[in-house]
Design an enzyme around this catalytic site. Structure first.
Site, PDB file in Angstrom:
ATOM      1  N   PRO A 178      52.735  36.079  36.129  1.00 44.91           N
ATOM      2  CA  PRO A 178      53.370  34.941  36.806  1.00 44.91           C
ATOM      3  C   PRO A 178      54.884  34.987  36.643  1.00 44.91           C
ATOM      4  O   PRO A 178      55.376  35.169  35.530  1.00 44.91           O
ATOM      5  CB  PRO A 178      52.782  33.716  36.087  1.00 44.91           C
TER       6      PRO A 178
ATOM      7  N   GLN B  57      48.842  28.462  37.417  1.00 45.48           N
ATOM      8  CA  GLN B  57      49.456  28.193  36.110  1.00 45.48           C
ATOM      9  C   GLN B  57      50.269  26.900  36.150  1.00 45.48           C
ATOM     10  O   GLN B  57      51.003  26.650  37.111  1.00 45.48           O
ATOM     11  CB  GLN B  57      50.374  29.343  35.693  1.00 45.48           C
TER      12      GLN B  57
ATOM     13  N   CYS C  61      57.104  29.969  28.313  1.00 48.44           N
ATOM     14  CA  CYS C  61      58.455  29.746  28.834  1.00 48.44           C
ATOM     15  C   CYS C  61      59.371  29.261  27.712  1.00 48.44           C
ATOM     16  O   CYS C  61      59.108  28.238  27.072  1.00 48.44           O
ATOM     17  CB  CYS C  61      58.437  28.734  29.973  1.00 48.44           C
TER      18      CYS C  61
ATOM     19  N   LYS D  41      48.701  31.537  28.601  1.00 50.06           N
ATOM     20  CA  LYS D  41      49.584  32.703  28.458  1.00 50.06           C
ATOM     21  C   LYS D  41      50.603  32.366  27.377  1.00 50.06           C
ATOM     22  O   LYS D  41      51.336  31.386  27.496  1.00 50.06           O
ATOM     23  CB  LYS D  41      50.265  33.025  29.785  1.00 50.06           C
TER      24      LYS D  41
ATOM     25  N   ASN E 203      50.909  42.123  27.851  1.00 49.62           N
ATOM     26  CA  ASN E 203      52.024  41.991  28.795  1.00 49.62           C
ATOM     27  C   ASN E 203      53.348  42.276  28.090  1.00 49.62           C
ATOM     28  O   ASN E 203      53.538  41.909  26.936  1.00 49.62           O
ATOM     29  CB  ASN E 203      52.011  40.561  29.374  1.00 49.62           C
ATOM     30  N   GLY E 204      54.228  42.928  28.832  1.00 52.11           N
ATOM     31  CA  GLY E 204      55.581  43.162  28.339  1.00 52.11           C
ATOM     32  C   GLY E 204      56.009  44.607  28.468  1.00 52.11           C
ATOM     33  O   GLY E 204      55.423  45.491  27.839  1.00 52.11           O
ATOM     34  N   ASP E 205      57.000  44.858  29.352  1.00 51.95           N
ATOM     35  CA  ASP E 205      57.631  46.174  29.483  1.00 51.95           C
ATOM     36  C   ASP E 205      56.700  47.270  30.003  1.00 51.95           C
ATOM     37  O   ASP E 205      56.932  48.448  29.720  1.00 51.95           O
ATOM     38  CB  ASP E 205      58.225  46.635  28.137  1.00 51.95           C
TER      39      ASP E 205
ATOM     40  N   ARG F 277      58.300  42.228  35.575  1.00 49.26           N
ATOM     41  CA  ARG F 277      59.540  42.652  36.230  1.00 49.26           C
ATOM     42  C   ARG F 277      59.428  43.980  36.960  1.00 49.26           C
ATOM     43  O   ARG F 277      60.060  44.163  38.003  1.00 49.26           O
ATOM     44  CB  ARG F 277      60.671  42.694  35.185  1.00 49.26           C
TER      45      ARG F 277
HETATM   46  C1  LIG Z   1      62.049  35.813  36.888  1.00 58.45           C
HETATM   47  C2  LIG Z   1      60.924  35.578  35.910  1.00 58.45           C
HETATM   48  C3  LIG Z   1      60.159  34.438  36.035  1.00 58.45           C
HETATM   49  C4  LIG Z   1      59.093  34.208  35.143  1.00 58.45           C
HETATM   50  N1  LIG Z   1      58.302  33.103  35.332  1.00 58.45           N
HETATM   51  C5  LIG Z   1      57.184  32.961  34.562  1.00 58.45           C
HETATM   52  C6  LIG Z   1      56.241  31.924  34.839  1.00 58.45           C
HETATM   53  O1  LIG Z   1      56.391  31.135  35.786  1.00 58.45           O
HETATM   54  N2  LIG Z   1      55.149  31.836  34.029  1.00 58.45           N
HETATM   55  C7  LIG Z   1      54.933  32.715  32.980  1.00 58.45           C
HETATM   56  O2  LIG Z   1      53.923  32.609  32.286  1.00 58.45           O
HETATM   57  N3  LIG Z   1      55.811  33.698  32.715  1.00 58.45           N
HETATM   58  C8  LIG Z   1      56.900  33.856  33.487  1.00 58.45           C
HETATM   59  N4  LIG Z   1      57.733  34.914  33.264  1.00 58.45           N
HETATM   60  C9  LIG Z   1      57.387  35.896  32.208  1.00 58.45           C
HETATM   61  C10 LIG Z   1      56.572  37.054  32.795  1.00 58.45           C
HETATM   62  O3  LIG Z   1      55.334  36.621  33.297  1.00 58.45           O
HETATM   63  C11 LIG Z   1      56.302  38.128  31.730  1.00 58.45           C
HETATM   64  O4  LIG Z   1      55.583  37.546  30.680  1.00 58.45           O
HETATM   65  C12 LIG Z   1      57.582  38.741  31.169  1.00 58.45           C
HETATM   66  O5  LIG Z   1      58.509  39.037  32.195  1.00 58.45           O
HETATM   67  C13 LIG Z   1      57.275  40.034  30.392  1.00 58.45           C
HETATM   68  O6  LIG Z   1      56.595  40.958  31.197  1.00 58.45           O
HETATM   69  P1  LIG Z   1      57.362  42.199  31.920  1.00 58.45           P
HETATM   70  O7  LIG Z   1      58.079  42.954  30.846  1.00 58.45           O
HETATM   71  O8  LIG Z   1      56.266  42.986  32.564  1.00 58.45           O
HETATM   72  O9  LIG Z   1      58.337  41.601  32.885  1.00 58.45           O
HETATM   73  C14 LIG Z   1      58.817  35.139  34.110  1.00 58.45           C
HETATM   74  C15 LIG Z   1      59.618  36.280  33.991  1.00 58.45           C
HETATM   75  C16 LIG Z   1      60.651  36.510  34.871  1.00 58.45           C
HETATM   76  C17 LIG Z   1      61.477  37.757  34.723  1.00 58.45           C
END
Ligand SMILES: Cc1cc2nc3c(=O)[nH]c(=O)nc-3n(C[C@H](O)[C@H](O)[C@H](O)COP(=O)(O)O)c2cc1C
Length: 309
Positions: free
Chosen positions: A14, A68, A98, A137, A198-200, A223
């Site tokens: 998300p 969510q 968040c 989450k 989740n993450g990176d 991302r």
């Molecule tokens: C622009 C942006 C908006 C996000 N909005 C949410 C959100 O609405 N709900 C949520 O659970 N996480 C949100 N996240 C976190 C991501 O879901 C994810 O946990 C975080 O970016 C790490 O994963 P990644 O390294 O694959 O990006 C957001 C992240 C980014 C960059």
């Protein structure tokens, strides 16, 4: 525990302003197994905010879809669920990740990591009010001195959570440093509900290796999927033609869903779709303010490339 069907192992994480309906559709067309909406505030939903409600509009091809929400007030959470139920989501999810001040400092989002019992109460309200599977989450803790993910996971499982997604950073970290994947693995070993890491994660292959090596039910990609839905398919190293084709479809979906505003929302994705262009050339597309002109410019770019071949 609320029952949850096995809906697959890979999805777009998300992301506010990114995993809107057009973003989710693109992720699904390129291989993601289910959809997650961005978060919407329970307080806003309960107050009848129509912009927040629009975050949950979706098309049948996005199913299974998880809605969510974030919040800390039980009454708002209850009302928000009542408002969302007629849209018939497949699952609900409580945001506990968040770390933005205006959310976390009010005790919502990652703020709930400091009060896991309350998170359990909110999750139970969501479950009882909806009769749907409800997940959460989380991050791995508030800061490095409070890595309470195991306690949080146990409480959520006892409160009936059907699954857990774990972003491997603390709230204090924001997005700094590398994600720590060990907590998701420890939770998967400790709990009997599915755990998503989740993450990176930046490719399908990396996601597959991550889940298999850590005993996870699945992986969420955030991302790395912006302007790059190909990340949900094996061998995601695609060329300019496929990127342009996807960009045009995504722009079209964004304009249909958001109207003119869809152009500005789409820019986050466009930058990545056009990463094969030199920065000066890319800027021309990223600063275009007329939807039709941008659409035609992308079409022309595609035609020019075809002629050169
Ligand atoms: C622009 C942006 C908006 C996000 N909005 C949410 C959100 O609405 N709900 C949520 O659970 N996480 C949100 N996240 C976190 C991501 O879901 C994810 O946990 C975080 O970016 C790490 O994963 P990644 O390294 O694959 O990006 C957001 C992240 C980014 C960059």
């Amino acid at each position: 525990m609320s029952e949850r069907a096995n809906i697959g192992w890979l999805a777009m994480s998300p992301m506010a302003g990114v995993s809107d309906s057009p973003g989710r559709i693109m992720s699904r067309r390129y291989g993601a197994h289910f959809s997650f909406t961005e978060f919407g505030g329970a307080d806003y939903l309960a107050a009848g905010n129509q912009d927040t409600l629009k975050l949950y509009e979706f098309t049948p091809e996005e199913r299974p879809i998880i809605f969510q929400i974030f919040g800390s007030d039980p009454d708002s959470i209850r009302k928000a669920v009542q408002i969302l139920l007629p849209l018939e989501p497949d699952q609900l999810d409580l945001n506990m990740g968040c770390s933005v001040n205006r959310v976390a400092m009010k005790g919502a989002g990652a703020g709930l990591l400091r009060n896991p019992e309350k998170a359990g109460v909110l999750l139970e309200i969501m479950r009882k009010e909806s009769n749907l599977p409800v997940s959460a989450k989380i991050r791995i803790g508030w800061d490095s001195d409070a890595l309470n993910f195991l306690e949080v996971g146990r409480i959520l499982e006892e409160s009936g959570a059907c699954a857990l997604s774990v972003h491997g950073r603390t709230a204090a970290q924001g997005y700094r440093g590398l994600a720590n994947h060990e907590p998701a693995s420890l939770l998967a070993g400790e709990l009997s509900i599915p755990v998503f890491g989740n993450g990176d994660i930046a490719s399908y292959e990396q996601a597959d290796a991550f889940r298999k090596s850590q005993g996870l039910a699945g992986v969420l990609i955030g991302r790395a999927s912006i302007g790059n839905p190909f990340v949900f398919s094996p061998g995601c190293d695609v060329g300019p033609d496929q990127k342009l084709e996807a960009a045009r479809v995504h722009l079209d979906l964004s304009l249909s869903f958001h109207g003119r505003q869809g152009l500005y929302i789409f820019r986050k994705h466009l930058s990545r779709y056009l990463d094969f262009l030199a920065p000066e050339e890319r800027r021309r597309y990223l600063t275009e303010t007329e939807p039709d002109t941008l659409f035609r410019a992308l079409e022309q770019l595609q035609e020019q490339r075809a002629l050169k071949l």
